[in-house]
Structure formats: C-alpha cells, structure tokens
Design an enzyme around this catalytic site. Structure first.
Site, mmCIF file in Angstrom:
data_model
loop_
_atom_site.group_PDB
_atom_site.id
_atom_site.type_symbol
_atom_site.label_atom_id
_atom_site.label_comp_id
_atom_site.label_asym_id
_atom_site.label_seq_id
_atom_site.Cartn_x
_atom_site.Cartn_y
_atom_site.Cartn_z
ATOM 1 N N THR A 198 -2.547 37.224 108.823
ATOM 2 C CA THR A 198 -1.144 37.404 109.252
ATOM 3 C C THR A 198 -0.400 36.095 109.127
ATOM 4 O O THR A 198 -0.912 35.043 109.386
ATOM 5 C CB THR A 198 -1.097 37.811 110.748
ATOM 6 O OG1 THR A 198 -1.745 39.054 110.909
ATOM 7 C CG2 THR A 198 0.338 37.894 111.253
ATOM 8 N N ASN A 211 -14.576 35.487 106.938
ATOM 9 C CA ASN A 211 -14.129 36.854 107.256
ATOM 10 C C ASN A 211 -15.263 37.817 107.545
ATOM 11 O O ASN A 211 -15.030 38.896 108.094
ATOM 12 C CB ASN A 211 -13.213 37.363 106.147
ATOM 13 C CG ASN A 211 -11.858 36.693 106.270
ATOM 14 O OD1 ASN A 211 -11.099 36.984 107.194
ATOM 15 N ND2 ASN A 211 -11.614 35.719 105.414
ATOM 16 N N THR A 267 -12.976 42.642 113.847
ATOM 17 C CA THR A 267 -12.213 43.366 114.868
ATOM 18 C C THR A 267 -13.165 43.877 115.933
ATOM 19 O O THR A 267 -12.808 43.926 117.094
ATOM 20 C CB THR A 267 -11.481 44.579 114.213
ATOM 21 O OG1 THR A 267 -10.443 44.037 113.399
ATOM 22 C CG2 THR A 267 -10.863 45.459 115.261
#
Lengths: 214, 220
Positions: B1, B215, B220
């Site tokens: 983001t 990553n 999440t």
C-alpha cells in the site's frame, strides 16, 4: 537530492534520499508542516504487531483547507477509502487527516466501516471539529480490524503532540510506514504569481505497489 | 500500500485543486510499481490552506496554475520515486523514460509496462543487460508502434536502434547495473518508439530473492 535531516523517529527508519526533478523551487525542511497552517504528529499507539515504532499520525490545518483525494480503483476498497470518498463527495474542505499503520481495515466489512466512523468522530471531538472535516488513511495487514481501543486511547496524547515543526512532520512520516526501510518526506518553496508558496508531503510504501488511483 | 498526504499554503479553488492533484498523481504515484499489486488502501489526500496569500487560482490555464502544478508534480514525483527506490528487496531504482510516442498517456503506459515486467526487473537484479525483455515489455503494453523504430538504451549504452539489436560491450553494461545496485542508485532505461512528441516516465525497482522472503513472512 538527499535530505540529511536528523529526522525524528530516525532511530526507527532513516529518511529516504529524495530525487526531486529540477525546477524553479528550492528544497526546504519540514514535509507536511512546511506550508503555512499545518501541524503534524506521530507516536506509538500500540497498533503494530511487534516493536514500538510509531504507528499513529495526525496532520491538521488551522483553517478549512481545500481538499482533494485520489483513491485506489481496487473494487475491494478498504473502509477508510470508502469513508474518504464519501466525505469528499459532500465537502470540498477538510481540517485533519488521521493515519494508522498496523492494520489496513480492508476486507473488514460493516464492522470495519463502523470503526472508521468511530475513529473520525473521536479525533474530531478532541479537535473540536465535525467528523466530516476529518479524513482517515490506514495501512498494514489486510483482513484485520484496527486495534480500536489502543487507537482511541492514544488520541489525546497524539493531539497534544501536534507541532508545526520539522520534527512533527518527520515523526508523522515515520508513523505511517509499514515494511518501508526509509521514511518519505519532502517540501519545496517556490513562487506562484510572485508570492512565495510551499508544497510539502509525506508518503509510505514498499510492497503491494502498483497504484491506479482516481 | 502507498499512502500520501500533500499540503500547500497556495490559494486555489476546490474543483481546480482536485484536477491538479489528479494530474500530478497520474505523473507520479500512478507511474510507480514494485510488484504489480494494486492495494485496497492506496490514498493520496491533498490539502491547500491558502495562508500564503498567493493569487487565488481558479483556472488550469493561468500562469499561477502552471507554476503550482509544476511544484505539485515535483513533490509527488519525489515521494513516488522514493517509494519505488524503497521497494521490498530492491537494490536499485529503475527509471524508464519513453519518447517518440503519440502522446504523454501512451508513453507513460509503455514506460510502466517495462517498469512492471518481472522478467526485466529480475534481469536488472541479475545485472543482465537483457534488451529483449525490455523490448518485449514495451511490445505488450497495448500501445501500437512500429517495431522497426524501437530504440533501447541502458544508461549511455545503446542496445537497440531502429529495431535492430546492436553489438555492445556486455561487460560494461553489466557493470553499469552492478554499480547502481552497489550504491542503491538508479538504473536508467531509455526507450524511443518513433518520432512523436509524447514522452513519459515510470519508476520501479529490481526483483530480488528478498522480495519473496519478505512477503512469504508478512502474512494476513
């Protein structure tokens, strides 16, 4: 051009080198607080999963600022994006931007949208503004609701830290980072119609970066 | 983001400010890429206090508007490039400049296509002056052009001219990429696709093993 400032929060992340294009302007310190009328603050509010890097930022304007926004065109838009688009649909001005790192408040459904409303109302009350004068940005893990209690409990101190100084801008620039290795903040001074003006800004971003904002 | 907050003390009307901000976003943040993933949260908020007392800008065509637009473009480009420079796992910033297109939009689209190419990004990380991957990414951008007018340079080293691959000093080209990586500097890719007036730029970074590592762990 690289700004070697002793950026507040630099013990967490150093300031990025800023590659400004050439033009009729000069680099000035201060990022979002360089322009007249703006204050900023950043602090650790207990939102991050680990560590104590600042994770809550606030930028305010002393007057009703003309406001514009550009937002992701990803249809799974986060709650703060939906909220800001709504606010800027009904208002051309704003007075504050509250930003949290740690949780993105995205894919959080109605509960996530309610969280945005509560945060905007809480900061507006402390700043003696209306809720629709406050804009919200969030960044961090998708799918998790924001740690609202920790955020709300931090707001009085965040407001007390507001400052028109370079340190205020630098601490806000650190507080909005997530996986960034550097904080991103810059300001320039130039002339518009013969009058000195300043444009400044801060940004964050390191991964999930392919913006298509409109 | 990516998130951004822009502030100014210039005086401008609401509708003009919104147009200026979107123009600047299209010349900056919408021209960067690290991994091709468009976030759910990307936001730029821009606030103008008017406290400088400058002339109130109410038209995009005035000199004052052009001066403020140039400042806005510069600040947003400075911030946007620092995001690409700081891409996860990056060792260098990649700046892609496209000229000779019909217009700014077409040039920008080709530039971003090249900056987004995982194969071109991986080649930069491998210090491989792989002009073929650059040509390929330009070709699939969705903008028609005559491949026989395609010119590609890496820094000052020309790799392709008039659609023909050139003999070039491979070691020197690879050294150019390596030096940029060693100082976390900038790799410049120049592409010309014809004789039009359109020019555009995009910024990205090389693709390293660390991107996957970061990553694979940040979940999440």
């Amino acid at each position: 051009v690289s700004l070697s400032t002793n950026a507040a929060g630099a013990d967490f992340v150093p300031p990025a080198p800023i590659f400004l294009p050439e033009g009729p302007w000069k680099l000035v310190p201060g990022g979002v607080t360089a322009a007249k009328g703006f204050k900023a603050a950043g602090m650790y509010g207990g939102l991050r999963a680990k560590g104590e890097k600042p994770d809550l930022a606030l930028v305010t304007c002393d007057v009703d600022a003309i406001a514009a926004g550009s937002f992701t065109t990803n249809v799974v838009a986060a709650a703060p994006v939906v909220y800001c688009r709504h606010v800027l649909d009904i208002s051309t001005t704003a007075r504050a931007v509250l930003i949290n790192a740690g949780q993105a408040n995205a894919a959080t459904g109605d509960a996530g949208y309610q969280d945005v409303i509560e945060c905007a109302s809480a900061i507006a009350k402390l700043l003696q503004l209306r809720a629709e004068e406050v804009l919200i940005e969030s960044t961090g893990v998708i799918g998790h609701r924001i740690k609202k209690e920790a955020l709300l409990n931090s707001l009085p101190k965040l407001v007390s830290l507001l400052s028109p100084t370079v340190e205020g801008a630098d601490s806000a620039a650190v507080a909005i980072t997530t996986t960034d290795l550097v904080s991103k903040s810059v300001a320039i001074e130039s002339k518009v119609g013969g009058v000195d003006i300043r444009v400044g800004g801060m940004a964050k971003g390191s991964g999930m970066i392919h913006p298509n904002m409109a | 983001t990516m998130l951004g907050v822009i502030t100014t003390d210039a005086t401008v009307t609401g509708d003009i400010w919104r147009k200026m901000v979107q123009i600047a976003v299209n010349r900056s943040f919408n021209q960067i890429t690290v991994d091709g993933d468009t976030s759910t949260n990307d936001t730029v908020i821009a606030l103008a206090s008017g406290i400088s007392g400058s002339t109130r800008i109410s038209s995009l065509d005035s000199d004052e508007a052009q001066q403020l637009q140039a400042c806005l473009d510069a600040v947003m480009q400075g911030l946007a490039k620092s995001i690409a420079w700081d891409g996860e796992g990056a060792t260098c910033l990649i700046e892609v400049t496209v000229t000779g297109a019909n217009n700014e939009m077409e040039a920008a689209k080709i530039a971003r296509s090249v900056a987004s190419s995982s194969l071109a990004k991986a080649a930069v990380y491998g210090r491989d002056p792989n002009w073929g991957r650059i040509a390929c990414a330009a070709g699939y951008a969705g903008i028609p052009f005559n491949p026989n007018e395609l010119c590609i340079s890496l820094g000052d080293i020309q790799l392709m001219d008039g659609g023909q691959p050139l003999p070039f000093d491979r070691a020197a080209a690879s050294a150019y990429l390596r030096q940029a990586g060693e100082i976390h500097g900038t790799v410049e890719i120049h592409i010309s696709i014809g004789s039009g007036e359109g020019r555009g730029r995009a910024w990205g970074c090389d693709l390293s093993y660390d991107y996957v590592k970061i990553n694979a762990e940040y979940t999440t």
